[in-house]
Design a protein around this motif. Structure first.
Motif, PDB file in Angstrom:
ATOM      1  N   TRP A  81       8.129  72.496  -6.234  1.00  0.00           N
ATOM      2  CA  TRP A  81       6.899  73.168  -5.818  1.00  0.00           C
ATOM      3  C   TRP A  81       5.779  72.921  -6.820  1.00  0.00           C
ATOM      4  O   TRP A  81       4.617  72.708  -6.438  1.00  0.00           O
ATOM      5  CB  TRP A  81       7.133  74.672  -5.625  1.00  0.00           C
ATOM      6  CG  TRP A  81       7.772  75.024  -4.314  1.00  0.00           C
ATOM      7  CD1 TRP A  81       9.001  75.588  -4.118  1.00  0.00           C
ATOM      8  CD2 TRP A  81       7.204  74.840  -2.996  1.00  0.00           C
ATOM      9  NE1 TRP A  81       9.240  75.772  -2.766  1.00  0.00           N
ATOM     10  CE2 TRP A  81       8.157  75.325  -2.062  1.00  0.00           C
ATOM     11  CE3 TRP A  81       6.006  74.319  -2.520  1.00  0.00           C
ATOM     12  CZ2 TRP A  81       7.939  75.297  -0.673  1.00  0.00           C
ATOM     13  CZ3 TRP A  81       5.779  74.293  -1.149  1.00  0.00           C
ATOM     14  CH2 TRP A  81       6.739  74.779  -0.236  1.00  0.00           C
ATOM     15  N   PHE A  84       4.413  69.627  -6.012  1.00  0.00           N
ATOM     16  CA  PHE A  84       3.584  69.706  -4.807  1.00  0.00           C
ATOM     17  C   PHE A  84       2.201  70.275  -5.125  1.00  0.00           C
ATOM     18  O   PHE A  84       1.175  69.712  -4.737  1.00  0.00           O
ATOM     19  CB  PHE A  84       4.276  70.562  -3.744  1.00  0.00           C
ATOM     20  CG  PHE A  84       3.408  70.908  -2.570  1.00  0.00           C
ATOM     21  CD1 PHE A  84       3.075  69.944  -1.624  1.00  0.00           C
ATOM     22  CD2 PHE A  84       2.919  72.202  -2.416  1.00  0.00           C
ATOM     23  CE1 PHE A  84       2.267  70.257  -0.545  1.00  0.00           C
ATOM     24  CE2 PHE A  84       2.100  72.518  -1.337  1.00  0.00           C
ATOM     25  CZ  PHE A  84       1.780  71.546  -0.403  1.00  0.00           C
ATOM     26  N   LEU A  85       2.202  71.375  -5.848  1.00  0.00           N
ATOM     27  CA  LEU A  85       0.940  72.048  -6.144  1.00  0.00           C
ATOM     28  C   LEU A  85       0.003  71.148  -6.954  1.00  0.00           C
ATOM     29  O   LEU A  85      -1.201  71.101  -6.711  1.00  0.00           O
ATOM     30  CB  LEU A  85       1.207  73.355  -6.907  1.00  0.00           C
ATOM     31  CG  LEU A  85       1.941  74.446  -6.116  1.00  0.00           C
ATOM     32  CD1 LEU A  85       2.339  75.599  -7.043  1.00  0.00           C
ATOM     33  CD2 LEU A  85       1.082  74.960  -4.965  1.00  0.00           C
ATOM     34  N   GLN A  88      -0.224  67.200  -4.790  1.00  0.00           N
ATOM     35  CA  GLN A  88      -0.775  67.196  -3.432  1.00  0.00           C
ATOM     36  C   GLN A  88      -1.990  68.108  -3.302  1.00  0.00           C
ATOM     37  O   GLN A  88      -2.971  67.753  -2.687  1.00  0.00           O
ATOM     38  CB  GLN A  88       0.287  67.636  -2.416  1.00  0.00           C
ATOM     39  CG  GLN A  88       1.607  66.894  -2.521  1.00  0.00           C
ATOM     40  CD  GLN A  88       1.476  65.415  -2.170  1.00  0.00           C
ATOM     41  OE1 GLN A  88       0.717  65.058  -1.291  1.00  0.00           O
ATOM     42  NE2 GLN A  88       2.208  64.567  -2.869  1.00  0.00           N
ATOM     43  N   LEU A  89      -1.907  69.303  -3.867  1.00  0.00           N
ATOM     44  CA  LEU A  89      -3.004  70.258  -3.671  1.00  0.00           C
ATOM     45  C   LEU A  89      -4.051  70.197  -4.782  1.00  0.00           C
ATOM     46  O   LEU A  89      -5.111  70.795  -4.662  1.00  0.00           O
ATOM     47  CB  LEU A  89      -2.455  71.683  -3.541  1.00  0.00           C
ATOM     48  CG  LEU A  89      -1.553  71.965  -2.337  1.00  0.00           C
ATOM     49  CD1 LEU A  89      -1.392  73.466  -2.151  1.00  0.00           C
ATOM     50  CD2 LEU A  89      -2.109  71.353  -1.058  1.00  0.00           C
ATOM     51  N   GLY A  90      -3.733  69.486  -5.860  1.00  0.00           N
ATOM     52  CA  GLY A  90      -4.734  69.333  -6.910  1.00  0.00           C
ATOM     53  C   GLY A  90      -4.894  70.517  -7.846  1.00  0.00           C
ATOM     54  O   GLY A  90      -5.952  70.686  -8.450  1.00  0.00           O
ATOM     55  N   PHE A  91      -3.857  71.320  -7.981  1.00  0.00           N
ATOM     56  CA  PHE A  91      -3.912  72.399  -8.971  1.00  0.00           C
ATOM     57  C   PHE A  91      -3.841  71.805 -10.369  1.00  0.00           C
ATOM     58  O   PHE A  91      -3.193  70.769 -10.576  1.00  0.00           O
ATOM     59  CB  PHE A  91      -2.737  73.353  -8.787  1.00  0.00           C
ATOM     60  CG  PHE A  91      -2.978  74.442  -7.790  1.00  0.00           C
ATOM     61  CD1 PHE A  91      -3.585  75.635  -8.163  1.00  0.00           C
ATOM     62  CD2 PHE A  91      -2.598  74.282  -6.464  1.00  0.00           C
ATOM     63  CE1 PHE A  91      -3.807  76.638  -7.239  1.00  0.00           C
ATOM     64  CE2 PHE A  91      -2.817  75.277  -5.528  1.00  0.00           C
ATOM     65  CZ  PHE A  91      -3.423  76.461  -5.918  1.00  0.00           C
TER      66      PHE A  91
END
Lengths: 220, 220
Positions: A81, A84-85, A88-91
């Motif tokens: 996760w 992913f964060l 993919q999400l750019g955190f």
DNA sequence: CTAAATTTTTAGACTAGCCTAAAAATATTT
DNA sequence: AAATATTTTTAGGCTAGTCTAAAAATTTAG
């Protein structure tokens, strides 16, 4: 299968077992799961009854194979996760931990496997920590501390030792992110601070506090 | 901010309010959140004290604006996660609900907004249900029932009325998925079953039970 | 090796959320 | 309108997980 709380205890004990060796004492666990020693004792009895760990009064605990498996699965989910964060999400590097702490408890094996595939079966999370495989195997990486590099040597930033937000934000601010190359120009014999070149272009100066918390893959 | 349980109550009451009108009775809520009436009464007192709904003994409940906001936010998260699971991870139509039921309770506004952007600001989830915007506005769609189409008319599959796994699996098996085109060839006046062409090529036959549970966007 | 300090456990109590059984209110029949 | 049926609420109790305060065990110091 297991509650969020149980998973958190197991994960914490697993991490302590790697850090400290075998028997883990009550206070260390209390510290890790942010609770009081009395609560830990209660939970140890419960987890022990469920055969997730072996517990002897006043002697500390040790995970069983069964408990270790749950811990590693939770760690796998956490790190997938985080990946992913970040990817993919750019955190940012430092923001992923708290959210992954929640996501790791979502129950669905299919979800974990599909997420793994979606991310391209990553081997390391955004902090450079290895992601356990589906089989539970953790491929330990051969990263070394940036602080052991000598003048003239170089490496690729591959992970961190200190996972605090404060440190991660500091790195982010100074563009010291995963994958960047660092070449050592000079190590001060006074304060062990380091002059280096980042990615072949930028001159930088790093305190010993920083270099001893960065993991690199050494380049030859 | 609010517990998983509280969010589930609010979401359920919101859905009932849309279906049934104003005052929602205890048994309907108990049914929706899978618990007993006595437990609902307890929770209504609690949510009422938190000003999330107005509750009058024996009269039923109604969400306040504050409660409605929480409900819609939860619905938004649920439908965004369903979209992620279907579009990105490749879960089938019927498998996404249960996992989204867990994911919708992850707390992080930043996560919701980043997920929304990552998915390309979708307007509808994989079942054709509208996804509330960040502002809480739900753009109701002008989809109509496939069963109202006449011979010679056609439309694009855009949603479902029945959300049960059984129905969704049936659709999946018969390739009746979102975005496919259906052109009506004939409606039986005996059993209201329909002969149609799927995506301009395949001849299919659909029972009335199926056509009255599919929503379409009519093509002119 | 005893005394003091620390750690761990026990005992008892709290909250969130749930339950069953009985009582109270409301709705429906006759 | 009284009798019956249904719905809702109250009362009391359960579990998971937490806490504080006191007791017991272990470790450290003198």
């Amino acid at each position: 299968m297991y509650s969020t709380t149980e998973e958190n205890y197991l994960k914490t004990i697993y991490k302590l077992q790697i850090q400290l060796g075998t028997f883990i004492n009550t206070n260390a666990i209390a510290d890790g799961v942010n609770t009081k020693a009395a609560s830990v004792t209660d939970m140890m009895k419960k987890l022990s009854e469920k055969k997730l760990l072996s517990y002897e009064k006043y002697k500390g605990v040790q995970l069983t194979e069964k408990g270790k498996k749950v811990a590693i699965e939770t760690l796998r989910k956490h790190r997938l996760w985080e990946t992913f964060l970040h990817n993919q999400l750019g955190f940012t590097w430092d923001a992923v931990h708290d959210i992954a702490e929640q996501l790791e408890h979502i129950q669905s094996n299919e979800l974990v496997e599909k997420l793994d595939a979606f991310l391209g079966f990553p081997t390391h999370d955004p902090h450079g920590d290895p992601i356990p495989g589906r089989n539970g195997v953790i491929k330990e990486s051969n990263f070394i501390l940036l602080s052991v590099l000598q003048k003239g040597e170089k490496g690729i930033i591959s992970g961190v030792v200190n996972h605090s937000s404060l440190f991660l934000q500091h790195l982010e601010k100074n563009k010291l992110t995963l994958g960047k190359t660092i070449a050592i120009n000079e190590v001060s014999s006074f304060d062990l601070s380091v002059k280096a070149i980042l990615d072949g272009k930028e001159k930088i100066q790093l305190s010993n506090e920083v270099v001893k918390n960065i993991l690199i893959k050494k380049l030859i």
